[in-house]
Design an enzyme around this catalytic site. Structure first.
Site, PDB file in Angstrom:
ATOM      1  N   GLU A 122       0.890  -1.170   0.000  1.00 52.26           N
ATOM      2  CA  GLU A 122       0.000   0.000   0.000  1.00 52.26           C
ATOM      3  C   GLU A 122       0.916   1.205   0.000  1.00 52.26           C
ATOM      4  O   GLU A 122       1.506   1.547   1.022  1.00 52.26           O
ATOM      5  CB  GLU A 122      -0.923  -0.042   1.228  1.00 52.26           C
ATOM      6  N   CYS A 133      -2.335   8.936   2.984  1.00 48.70           N
ATOM      7  CA  CYS A 133      -2.132   8.561   1.588  1.00 48.70           C
ATOM      8  C   CYS A 133      -3.401   8.782   0.773  1.00 48.70           C
ATOM      9  O   CYS A 133      -3.344   8.919  -0.446  1.00 48.70           O
ATOM     10  CB  CYS A 133      -1.664   7.119   1.488  1.00 48.70           C
TER      11      CYS A 133
END
Length: 477
Positions: free
Chosen positions: A252, A286
């Site tokens: 990720e 993010c």
């Protein structure tokens, strides 16, 4: 408030508070004070954690799913009882506001509850082959010892999103948190110890230097899985390290989330939801809204409303629960954000509100920039701070082109009339898209990106599959 937190490695069921590696300081970014000295894990410590996990793997994999499920549920219950302590640790070492810390604590513990339920629903298959000559049995088994590497921005949620599915699947794990936020990780490991997770099943190490010692762990034949959340640059290096022993990798990675405000957007909905998308966790996410593409017909009013909202944000220590924006994780991170703003101004952008660093602590004002150019440094960089950078556009096709003009593809946001917004969402190169809302994260939803934003998915029923391998067994029909 709590004055002391556990600062220790956890290896083979034992807490190790010191060793040959020395210590590093854990700093409160709100005032620069040292709140703990955390032991540095040596090569011997890291390999001992791997060996302990390897020794525990067979027994943990054989543990009935219901037993694993109940342990995870017990961890959820304990974190629920101690949720304010959970949040306080994050405020102290990460700097985030109290509301952000409580939001993360409540989100993080949900992964233990969700995967407690998934542990008893691991799927398989049994069918007759088309030729009729055999029965095809497809079993799913734990992939094995798993190394979990987590970042500083969501020190709890990024850890539970990995710990919970790995443990539910029957994998022994070694958790390596970011050096800025090891206390949250130690607390969660302590919770797992308190609810009865067996010795060796969970380890905690903080190696320095990080890269070479992580590579040593990945090279150990017992390690079969890496789950990493962090920058794309580090993710690429880890994928190279995984290649040598063909370790399965879930990634990720970074994002550069675009926000497209369409001509038909309702600003009464768009502005508050866009604020959530931008300001959640102070922009250090993010999934944070990073590049705002606003149609020229709405640009002036959108900027006016956003500036009004951002200028009213209260900035200060998260220990004051009324503050809405806490510190960045370090002065270094604050200075990175300030440098991006300075660069944008030098390229022609205008600061509408904010744009200032604190004299003490790692604080940066909620900031709004207009006149930002697509492709400029601030537009092409993951800001990771409370800065809203607005680009005006005239044609929707141009907005979509600019939104997709990046190597990243984690998160995107679209605001507008639902039918048109859905059509735009389908054209965006992103693993996740929010339509007329500012937050998408949910333990029941598959989280992950496309392009250079990652590999695999976390959460949902897909999350546990990352820690399982399929085995085909052929039986005579």
């Amino acid at each position: 408030m709590t004055n002391t937190f556990r600062a220790a490695l956890y290896i083979d069921g034992e807490w190790r508070e010191g060793g040959d590696g020395g210590t590093f300081a854990v700093v409160d970014p709100a005032d620069g004070s040292t709140i703990a000295d955390f032991p540095i894990a040596t090569s011997a410590d890291c390999l001992a954690a791997v060996e302990a996990a390897a020794a525990a793997q067979e027994g943990w994999a054989a543990t009935p799913p219901r037993v694993r499920s109940e342990l995870l549920r017990a961890a959820y219950d304990l974190l629920t009882e101690e949720v304010e302590l959970f949040a306080e640790i994050m405020v102290r070492e990460n700097g985030k506001s109290w509301s952000d810390a409580m939001g993360e604590a409540n989100y993080a513990k949900e992964f233990f509850r969700w995967f407690a339920e998934e542990a008893v629903r691991i799927p398989g298959d049994y069918r007759l082959s088309p030729a009729g000559d055999k029965r095809i049995v497809v079993d799913r088994q734990p992939i094995g010892v798993s190394l979990l590497i987590t970042p500083w921005n969501f020190p709890a949620a990024m850890a539970t999103r990995k710990l919970a599915p790995a443990l539910a699947a029957g994998c022994a794990v070694i958790l390596k948190p970011a050096r800025e936020t090891p206390l949250t990780a130690a607390y969660m490991v302590e919770v797992l110890e308190r609810v009865g997770v067996p010795r060796g099943v969970v380890g905690l190490v903080t190696p320095v230097p990080t890269g070479p010692l992580v590579a040593e762990m990945l090279a150990h034949p017992a390690v079969r899985k890496l789950s990493f959340t962090g920058s794309t640059e580090v993710g690429r290096e880890l994928l190279h390290a995984c290649a040598d022993t063909v370790v399965s990798a879930s990634m990720e990675l970074g994002g550069n989330a675009p926000v497209i405000v369409l001509p038909g957007a309702d600003l009464d909905t768009t502005v508050p939801e866009a604020l959530l998308a931008k300001m959640r966790n102070g922009g250090s996410a993010c999934t944070a809204a990073n590049r705002f593409y606003v149609h020229s017909s709405l640009h002036e009013e959108f900027v006016r409303r956003m500036a009004e909202a951002l200028s009213s944000v209260s900035v200060g220590s998260g220990l004051d629960r009324l503050n809405q924006l806490g510190a960045l994780v370090s002065v270094r991170e604050r200075d990175k954000v300030a440098a991006l703003v300075d660069s944008a101004v030098s390229e022609g952008a205008t600061v509408v509100t904010g744009g200032h660093s604190s004299e003490t602590g790692a604080f940066y004002d909620a900031t709004l920039l207009t006149g930002v150019r697509h492709g400029s440094e601030i537009n092409a960089t993951e800001i990771f701070g409370p800065v809203t950078a607005v680009v005006a556009y005239d044609e929707v096709d141009d907005a979509i082109r600019m939104a997709n003009d990046t190597e990243f593809g984690l998160m995107a946001y679209v605001f507008g009339e639902e039918r048109e917004a859905m059509a735009v969402a389908r054209r965006l190169e992103s693993g996740m898209v929010a339509v007329n809302r500012g937050v998408v994260s949910d333990p029941a939803a598959p989280f992950g990106g496309v392009k250079q934003s990652g590999l695999g998915r976390e959460g949902a029923s897909e999350g546990i599959l990352e820690f399982l391998e399929e085995k085909y067994i052929a039986l005579t029909a």
